[in-house]
Design an enzyme around this catalytic site. Structure first.
Site, PDB file in Angstrom:
ATOM      1  N   LYS A 130       1.141  -1.394   0.243  1.00  0.00           N
ATOM      2  CA  LYS A 130       0.074   0.193   0.069  1.00  0.00           C
ATOM      3  C   LYS A 130       1.212   1.405  -0.187  1.00  0.00           C
ATOM      4  O   LYS A 130       0.943   2.096  -0.927  1.00  0.00           O
ATOM      5  CB  LYS A 130      -0.557   0.197   1.383  1.00  0.00           C
ATOM      6  N   LYS A 165      -7.851   1.395   4.072  1.00  0.00           N
ATOM      7  CA  LYS A 165      -7.014   0.026   4.127  1.00  0.00           C
ATOM      8  C   LYS A 165      -6.316  -0.227   5.066  1.00  0.00           C
ATOM      9  O   LYS A 165      -5.467   0.826   5.118  1.00  0.00           O
ATOM     10  CB  LYS A 165      -6.411  -0.098   2.549  1.00  0.00           C
ATOM     11  N   ARG A 215      -5.746  -4.340 -12.971  1.00  0.00           N
ATOM     12  CA  ARG A 215      -4.998  -5.117 -12.642  1.00  0.00           C
ATOM     13  C   ARG A 215      -3.773  -5.235 -13.560  1.00  0.00           C
ATOM     14  O   ARG A 215      -3.864  -5.784 -14.901  1.00  0.00           O
ATOM     15  CB  ARG A 215      -4.861  -6.544 -12.001  1.00  0.00           C
ATOM     16  N   ARG A 229     -11.075  -6.276 -13.374  1.00  0.00           N
ATOM     17  CA  ARG A 229     -11.893  -6.662 -12.390  1.00  0.00           C
ATOM     18  C   ARG A 229     -13.305  -5.637 -11.815  1.00  0.00           C
ATOM     19  O   ARG A 229     -12.843  -4.537 -10.901  1.00  0.00           O
ATOM     20  CB  ARG A 229     -10.693  -7.270 -10.992  1.00  0.00           C
ATOM     21  N   ARG A 237     -16.046  -3.957  -3.974  1.00  0.00           N
ATOM     22  CA  ARG A 237     -14.446  -4.309  -3.701  1.00  0.00           C
ATOM     23  C   ARG A 237     -14.195  -4.836  -4.853  1.00  0.00           C
ATOM     24  O   ARG A 237     -15.549  -5.284  -5.265  1.00  0.00           O
ATOM     25  CB  ARG A 237     -14.053  -4.883  -2.856  1.00  0.00           C
ATOM     26  N   ASP A 277      -2.549  -2.235  -9.648  1.00  0.00           N
ATOM     27  CA  ASP A 277      -4.096  -2.013  -9.268  1.00  0.00           C
ATOM     28  C   ASP A 277      -3.871   0.079 -10.034  1.00  0.00           C
ATOM     29  O   ASP A 277      -3.052   0.808  -9.384  1.00  0.00           O
ATOM     30  CB  ASP A 277      -4.843  -2.247  -7.532  1.00  0.00           C
ATOM     31  N   GLU A 285      -2.154   0.712  -5.921  1.00  0.00           N
ATOM     32  CA  GLU A 285      -1.641   0.035  -5.027  1.00  0.00           C
ATOM     33  C   GLU A 285      -0.309  -1.052  -6.108  1.00  0.00           C
ATOM     34  O   GLU A 285      -0.882  -1.132  -7.383  1.00  0.00           O
ATOM     35  CB  GLU A 285      -2.053  -1.539  -4.605  1.00  0.00           C
ATOM     36  N   ASN A 287       1.912  -4.349  -6.073  1.00  0.00           N
ATOM     37  CA  ASN A 287       1.616  -5.365  -5.379  1.00  0.00           C
ATOM     38  C   ASN A 287       2.778  -6.011  -5.513  1.00  0.00           C
ATOM     39  O   ASN A 287       3.296  -6.438  -7.054  1.00  0.00           O
ATOM     40  CB  ASN A 287       0.678  -6.499  -5.976  1.00  0.00           C
TER      41      ASN A 287
HETATM   42  N1  LIG Z   1      -9.883   4.893  -4.032  1.00  0.00           N
HETATM   43  C1  LIG Z   1     -10.520   4.101  -4.147  1.00  0.00           C
HETATM   44  N2  LIG Z   1     -11.876   3.857  -4.081  1.00  0.00           N
HETATM   45  C2  LIG Z   1     -12.808   2.619  -5.162  1.00  0.00           C
HETATM   46  N3  LIG Z   1     -12.498   1.547  -5.039  1.00  0.00           N
HETATM   47  C3  LIG Z   1     -11.626   1.678  -4.188  1.00  0.00           C
HETATM   48  C4  LIG Z   1     -10.346   2.759  -4.059  1.00  0.00           C
HETATM   49  N4  LIG Z   1      -8.795   1.241  -3.405  1.00  0.00           N
HETATM   50  C5  LIG Z   1      -9.487   0.236  -3.319  1.00  0.00           C
HETATM   51  N5  LIG Z   1     -11.004   0.088  -3.876  1.00  0.00           N
HETATM   52  C6  LIG Z   1     -11.487  -1.834  -4.157  1.00  0.00           C
HETATM   53  O1  LIG Z   1     -11.221  -1.860  -2.986  1.00  0.00           O
HETATM   54  C7  LIG Z   1     -10.559  -2.997  -3.419  1.00  0.00           C
HETATM   55  C8  LIG Z   1      -9.219  -3.641  -2.384  1.00  0.00           C
HETATM   56  O2  LIG Z   1      -8.276  -2.358  -2.650  1.00  0.00           O
HETATM   57  P1  LIG Z   1      -6.531  -2.560  -2.932  1.00  0.00           P
HETATM   58  O3  LIG Z   1      -6.275  -1.375  -2.412  1.00  0.00           O
HETATM   59  O4  LIG Z   1      -6.546  -3.011  -4.307  1.00  0.00           O
HETATM   60  O5  LIG Z   1      -6.107  -3.153  -1.630  1.00  0.00           O
HETATM   61  P2  LIG Z   1      -6.200  -5.210  -1.846  1.00  0.00           P
HETATM   62  O6  LIG Z   1      -6.605  -5.558  -3.490  1.00  0.00           O
HETATM   63  O7  LIG Z   1      -4.744  -5.555  -1.540  1.00  0.00           O
HETATM   64  O8  LIG Z   1      -6.979  -5.745  -0.760  1.00  0.00           O
HETATM   65  C9  LIG Z   1      -9.737  -2.857  -5.233  1.00  0.00           C
HETATM   66  O9  LIG Z   1      -9.823  -4.257  -5.854  1.00  0.00           O
HETATM   67  C10 LIG Z   1     -11.297  -1.418  -5.471  1.00  0.00           C
HETATM   68  O10 LIG Z   1     -12.349  -2.257  -5.996  1.00  0.00           O
HETATM   69 MG   LIG Z   2      -5.738  -4.927  -4.733  1.00  0.00          MG
END
Ligand SMILES: Nc1ncnc2c1ncn2[C@@H]1O[C@H](COP(=O)(O)OP(=O)(O)O)[C@@H](O)[C@H]1O
Ligand SMILES: [Mg+2]
Length: 320
Positions: A130, A165, A215, A229, A237, A277, A285, A287
């Site tokens: 992150k 997060k 991704r 996705r 999410r 991401d 993100e 990864n």
């Molecule tokens: N700033 C954001 N605005 C809207 N949705 C978000 C945002 N950040 C993350 N998300 C949603 O949350 C999910 C997970 O976030 P992410 O930062 O990729 O963490 P991880 O995949 O490690 O759990 C993403 O797939 C997305 O759908």
């Molecule tokens: Mg992610």
């Protein structure tokens, strides 16, 4: 080449989904030797990293009616033996995150591998998935990191819709959607920060996330594939692990520019195989531990000349 993969128990992996399997499969089909083990099979002896590793043969999955199909016995192992990692042309470290103490210790052992490690143990330690994105200030949405309840509440009050997060999460775990009017706001912040002790990330909610979280898979800083996705019904999410559906998608000019910004930094940190991401053109993100997406990208590829991305990765490694 001789390649070692430090992974989770192979019997638990899904050959039709897991990127580690896709890469091992490509290595086998291209005639390389593949050895596997888990983190607790690593040792340092005489200043060198060793592994109690098993040679493995991974059989190819085939695309049948748009779905990957694996043989029921999709891999075959031979008995484990102690082998110096210096004998390997490369060692992959790909257990699932989070980065636990055991994971961290495995990276310290791999500092003594005396061969190329993908991704670099130092790079993995340097790059919280992150936090690493924060340095690319042109590419990220408005974001703060804090354990301070008031700081987090002020951010929510100012921005309206916010995504919170945990810094060590993956696959959507612990990701929260916050609004100033949420009656659980205080409690959600308290639980997420372990009552003000553990910092978390708070980021403005990007409405484009409804259309998908992209991704992009990077090899040595270069984008080699992408998937979208899309969140399922009643879910914000997009993670595959959170039930998101997967679709083909192009890489935009803006996203190529983000990749170009990242490339020299990733190369400096030895982060060779990475999944970023991107939501609505914003980097959310980076990864680096065990990014996934290869099987889906290969399954959805429309180019008739498409080569499995695992083959590209292995051929890149083989070129030294
Ligand atoms: N700033 C954001 N605005 C809207 N949705 C978000 C945002 N950040 C993350 N998300 C949603 O949350 C999910 C997970 O976030 P992410 O930062 O990729 O963490 P991880 O995949 O490690 O759990 C993403 O797939 C997305 O759908
Ligand atoms: Mg992610």
């Amino acid at each position: 080449m001789k390649l070692a993969f430090i992974i989770d128990a192979i019997a638990q992996l899904d050959p039709t989904h897991d990127t580690s399997v896709a890469i091992m499969e490509s290595a086998c089909s291209l005639g390389h030797e593949v050895w596997i083990g888990q983190m607790h099979h690593l040792s340092v002896i005489g200043g060198q990293a060793w592994g109690r590793l098993q040679p493995v043969q991974v059989h190819k999955v085939e695309l049948v009616n748009g779905k990957w199909q694996a043989q029921s016995a999709w891999y075959a192992t031979q008995p484990a033996r102690m082998i110096s990692l210096a004998e390997m042309d490369a060692v992959w470290i790909r257990p699932d995150p989070p980065v636990t103490t055991e994971y961290l210790y495995a990276t310290y052992i791999l500092d003594y591998a005396h061969t190329r490690v993908v991704n670099s143990p130092q790079g993995i330690r340097n790059a919280n998935e992150k936090m690493y994105a924060l340095q690319f200030t042109q590419a990220i949405p408005e974001t703060i990191v804090s354990a301070d309840k008031q700081v987090l509440k002020d951010f929510v009050a100012e921005k309206g819709n916010v995504v919170l997060k945990p810094l060590g999460g993956k696959g959507g775990e612990g990701i929260l959607f916050l609004q100033p009017s949420d009656r659980n706001l205080n409690s959600l912040i308290e639980i997420s920060t372990n009552f003000g002790k553990t910092p978390v990330m708070a980021q403005i909610y990007l409405p484009e996330a409804q259309a998908g979280d992209k991704r992009i898979i990077l090899l040595n800083g270069e984008a080699i594939g992408a998937i979208n996705r899309i969140p399922g019904k009643g879910e914000f999410r997009g993670n595959m692990a959170a039930g998101g559906s997967v679709a083909a998608i192009e890489i935009t000019q803006r996203e190529q520019e983000i990749c170009a910004q990242l490339a020299p930094v990733l190369q400096k940190d030895g982060l060779i195989f990475v999944g970023i991401d991107v939501i609505g053109g914003f980097l959310t993100e980076v990864n680096v531990t065990s990014p996934t997406g290869i099987r889906e990208a290969d399954r959805l590829a429309t180019d008739p000349n498409h080569r499995r991305l695992g083959d590209r990765v292995i051929n890149w490694l083989a070129q030294g």
